[in-house]
Write an enzyme that holds these catalytic residues in place. Structure first.
Site, PDB file in Angstrom:
ATOM      1  CE  LYS A  22      -1.746   1.461   4.051  1.00  0.00           C
ATOM      2  NZ  LYS A  22      -1.419   2.849   4.434  1.00  0.00           N
ATOM      3  CG  ASN A  23       2.251   2.600   3.544  1.00  0.00           C
ATOM      4  OD1 ASN A  23       1.081   2.867   3.243  1.00  0.00           O
ATOM      5  ND2 ASN A  23       2.629   2.370   4.788  1.00  0.00           N
ATOM      6  CB  CYS A 117      -5.215   9.854  11.808  1.00  0.00           C
ATOM      7  SG  CYS A 117      -3.517   9.361  11.988  1.00  0.00           S
ATOM      8  NE  ARG A 122       0.574  10.499  10.464  1.00  0.00           N
ATOM      9  CZ  ARG A 122       0.088   9.473   9.770  1.00  0.00           C
ATOM     10  NH1 ARG A 122      -1.036   8.932  10.122  1.00  0.00           N
ATOM     11  NH2 ARG A 122       0.731   9.011   8.713  1.00  0.00           N
ATOM     12  CG  ASP A 310       3.214   1.415   9.514  1.00  0.00           C
ATOM     13  OD1 ASP A 310       3.400   1.671   8.313  1.00  0.00           O
ATOM     14  OD2 ASP A 310       2.941   2.297  10.358  1.00  0.00           O
ATOM     15  NE  ARG A 402      -7.245   4.329   6.216  1.00  0.00           N
ATOM     16  CZ  ARG A 402      -6.285   4.866   6.977  1.00  0.00           C
ATOM     17  NH1 ARG A 402      -6.409   4.894   8.273  1.00  0.00           N
ATOM     18  NH2 ARG A 402      -5.205   5.375   6.419  1.00  0.00           N
TER      19      ARG A 402
HETATM   20  C1  EPZ Z   1       4.248   6.894   6.401  1.00  0.00           C
HETATM   21  O1  EPZ Z   1       3.471   7.945   6.935  1.00  0.00           O
HETATM   22  C2  EPZ Z   1       3.334   5.680   6.322  1.00  0.00           C
HETATM   23  N1  EPZ Z   1       2.190   5.966   5.454  1.00  0.00           N
HETATM   24  C3  EPZ Z   1       2.819   5.310   7.710  1.00  0.00           C
HETATM   25  O2  EPZ Z   1       2.052   4.110   7.580  1.00  0.00           O
HETATM   26  C4  EPZ Z   1       4.027   5.023   8.597  1.00  0.00           C
HETATM   27  O3  EPZ Z   1       3.575   4.747   9.910  1.00  0.00           O
HETATM   28  C5  EPZ Z   1       4.964   6.241   8.613  1.00  0.00           C
HETATM   29  O4  EPZ Z   1       5.347   6.580   7.262  1.00  0.00           O
HETATM   30  C6  EPZ Z   1       6.233   5.979   9.408  1.00  0.00           C
HETATM   31  O5  EPZ Z   1       6.901   4.884   8.859  1.00  0.00           O
HETATM   32  C7  EPZ Z   1       2.360   5.904   4.117  1.00  0.00           C
HETATM   33  O6  EPZ Z   1       3.441   5.646   3.618  1.00  0.00           O
HETATM   34  C8  EPZ Z   1       1.151   6.150   3.277  1.00  0.00           C
HETATM   35  P1  EPZ Z   1       6.288  10.191   8.510  1.00  0.00           P
HETATM   36  P2  EPZ Z   1       4.076   9.454   6.955  1.00  0.00           P
HETATM   37  O7  EPZ Z   1       6.208  11.500   7.813  1.00  0.00           O
HETATM   38  O8  EPZ Z   1       5.004   9.646   5.824  1.00  0.00           O
HETATM   39  C9  EPZ Z   1       6.682  13.393  11.931  1.00  0.00           C
HETATM   40  C10 EPZ Z   1       0.155   2.746   7.773  1.00  0.00           C
HETATM   41  O9  EPZ Z   1      -0.302   2.190   8.784  1.00  0.00           O
HETATM   42  N2  EPZ Z   1       6.514  14.388  10.869  1.00  0.00           N
HETATM   43  O10 EPZ Z   1       7.412   9.275   8.159  1.00  0.00           O
HETATM   44  O11 EPZ Z   1       2.940  10.371   7.106  1.00  0.00           O
HETATM   45  C11 EPZ Z   1       5.430  12.552  12.149  1.00  0.00           C
HETATM   46  O12 EPZ Z   1       4.529  13.207  13.023  1.00  0.00           O
HETATM   47  C12 EPZ Z   1       0.639   4.178   7.867  1.00  0.00           C
HETATM   48  O13 EPZ Z   1       0.277   2.201   6.657  1.00  0.00           O
HETATM   49  C13 EPZ Z   1       6.703  15.729  11.165  1.00  0.00           C
HETATM   50  O14 EPZ Z   1       6.998  16.102  12.296  1.00  0.00           O
HETATM   51  O15 EPZ Z   1       4.909   9.423   8.312  1.00  0.00           O
HETATM   52  C14 EPZ Z   1       6.000  11.294  12.751  1.00  0.00           C
HETATM   53  O16 EPZ Z   1       6.203  11.494  14.134  1.00  0.00           O
HETATM   54  C15 EPZ Z   1       0.360   4.794   9.236  1.00  0.00           C
HETATM   55  N3  EPZ Z   1       6.546  16.653  10.166  1.00  0.00           N
HETATM   56  C16 EPZ Z   1       7.352  11.142  12.054  1.00  0.00           C
HETATM   57  O17 EPZ Z   1       7.666  12.444  11.529  1.00  0.00           O
HETATM   58  C17 EPZ Z   1       6.230  16.275   8.875  1.00  0.00           C
HETATM   59  O18 EPZ Z   1       6.122  17.154   8.003  1.00  0.00           O
HETATM   60  C18 EPZ Z   1       7.363  10.143  10.906  1.00  0.00           C
HETATM   61  O19 EPZ Z   1       6.248  10.446  10.098  1.00  0.00           O
HETATM   62  C19 EPZ Z   1       6.052  14.904   8.603  1.00  0.00           C
HETATM   63  C20 EPZ Z   1       6.208  13.976   9.608  1.00  0.00           C
END
Ligand code: EPZ
Length: 423
Positions: A22-23, A117, A122, A310, A402
């Protein structure tokens, strides 16, 4: 609304096949915006998150359809809107992935902030910081991100993309996609190394992008004038594979998992082996078997190649019946513990302490009516229910749909007894 009725004390055996990731599929679908013409993607799983992005791409004017072989076709020639509507974006956070491609190809985009969420607030500040470094002008107004590129287009830059929790997967995706059409060379330092990001980079390279360091923390992207549509096959879903591994472990079963790339799962395999599970590599995946007690262990979630956040909830379910006490520390989403209260309703003994959960292993779980809250917490409740004594009812299973393609059919094919009912 659907519920799952799950019979406990299940024993699993046989072969279970993992779908495409998915990701990886989500950012790759967004990346097709970068080029005119029709791209064809294979192994795109049939999930509600994928369907939301299909709806969003359609709202931009793209033509999106699946052929009789289930391949996903995306024709971007007819894109005539650059607006990501809140009513669609709020349903699926990865919608944010259209930001970089629309900005790079068309020079303008207005997209709703994705919002929070169940696993955290996020934010998207890292996405915005990276795109601004490429010359984008960005305003936040009424919950929307309004971005425009300079008349002469985006400009390559050196970008540090580290945040308070390390790298960001989708911020890396957005900035990397935008940089492929920028003038000059960009360096992204502290890029996400997840296999899904490497897969996106490989897709972009197939489109004609010039990217070095895919899968490493340092990406070097030499901008090109234009990209071309292409055909691509998405990598297997390591999180779905890890979910099935935990299902085999918690039920003391032997399960063959097909279409799984163990080289994407070394932290997960290491953790399973620490818990007493045997994992042997096969031609197309692996055989997972667990006999006897589950050993307690400590898990800390980290950016790839560390243990994936995840799979945190799914492994907590397994550790809930381990011999002894375990600790899981969540370094990516400190609030990602919605499953703790629900598992405690099933006789688990879990206690949240800041960004950690203390897990005191119990001899067994018992069935209870529980509530799914987010995608992976819901999968964890399915795993717990498979091992629990009695019949468990899981409400709001739309969360599971999802990210898992017919999870009950796949698990029932290897011996589970999961009934989906609409209420
Ligand atoms: C991706 O989300 C995945 N989703 C998530 O999977 C996964 O949990 C996550 O990466 C971490 O591996 C998809 O790929 C569609 P991040 P993403 O930006 O990119 C902080 C699932 O279950 N952050 O890597 O949105 C954030 O709050 C989903 O399939 C900022 O501070 O996650 C988090 O603490 C859930 N500022 C950390 O970084 C930003 O601009 C990592 O988040 C962006 C993120």
């Amino acid at each position: 609304m659907d519920i799952f009725r799950i019979e406990g004390e299940a024993k699993l055996s046989g072969k279970i096949k993992v779908s495409g990731a998915k990701n990886a599929a989500l950012p790759i679908m967004a990346a097709t915006i970068l080029a005119p013409g029709e791209s064809i993607l294979d192994s795109v799983p049939n999930l509600s998150d994928i369907n939301v992005l299909i709806e969003l791409l359609g709202s931009l004017g793209a033509k999106v359809w699946r052929d009789q072989d289930k391949k996903l076709h995306i024709d971007t020639d007819s894109i005539d809107s650059f607006f990501g509507d809140y009513q669609i974006v709020r349903r699926m956070r990865a919608s944010i992935c259209i930001l970089g491609p629309l900005l790079a190809r068309f020079g303008k985009v207005e997209i709703s902030m994705p919002g929070g969420c169940a696993i955290g607030d996020r934010p998207v500040d890292m996405h915005i910081r990276g795109l601004k470094a490429l010359g984008a002008r960005i305003q936040l107004e009424n919950g929307y991100i309004i971005a425009t590129a300079p008349d002469e287009g985006l400009i390559g830059a050196d970008i540090f993309l580290g945040g308070p929790f390390g790298s960001s997967v989708l911020a890396t995706a957005n900035v990397m996609m935008a940089a492929t059409l920028a003038r000059g060379t960009s360096i992204i330092e502290c890029a996400a190394c997840e296999p899904e990001i490497e897969d996106l980079a490989n897709f972009l390279i197939d489109m004609g992008a010039k990217i070095k360091g895919a899968g490493s923390p340092r990406l070097i992207i030499e901008g090109v004038k234009e990209l071309s549509s292409c055909e691509y096959n998405i990598i297997p879903d390591r999180i779905e594979a890890g979910t099935f591994m935990a299902a085999a472990g918690i039920t003391g079963s032997r399960l063959e998992i097909e279409n799984c790339n163990l080289s994407h799962m070394m932290a997960v395999v290491d953790c399973m082996q620490n818990m007493g599970t045997t994992i042997e590599k096969t031609q197309t995946g692996c055989i997972v078997s667990h006999n006897g007690p589950i050993k307690a262990t400590h898990i800390t979630t980290q950016p790839y190649p560390g243990f994936p956040t995840d799979l945190q909830a799914q492994f907590m379910a397994m550790l809930a019946i381990a011999d002894g006490n375990s600790v899981i520390t969540e370094k990516i989403f400190p609030d990602r513990f919605m499953h703790v209260a629900e598992m405690n309703r099933m006789n688990a003994n879990l206690r949240k302490e800041g960004c950690s959960a203390i897990i005191s292993g119990v001899s067994g779980l018992s069935s209870a009516p529980v509530m799914a809250s987010d995608l992976r917490a819901s999968a964890a409740l399915v795993i717990a229910a498979l091992a629990a004594k009695g019949e468990t009812i899981i409400n709001r299973v739309y969360h599971i749909d999802r990210g898992y393609d017919r999870i009950e059919e796949k698990l029932n094919s290897v011996g589970a007894k999961i009934h989906r009912e609409s209420i």
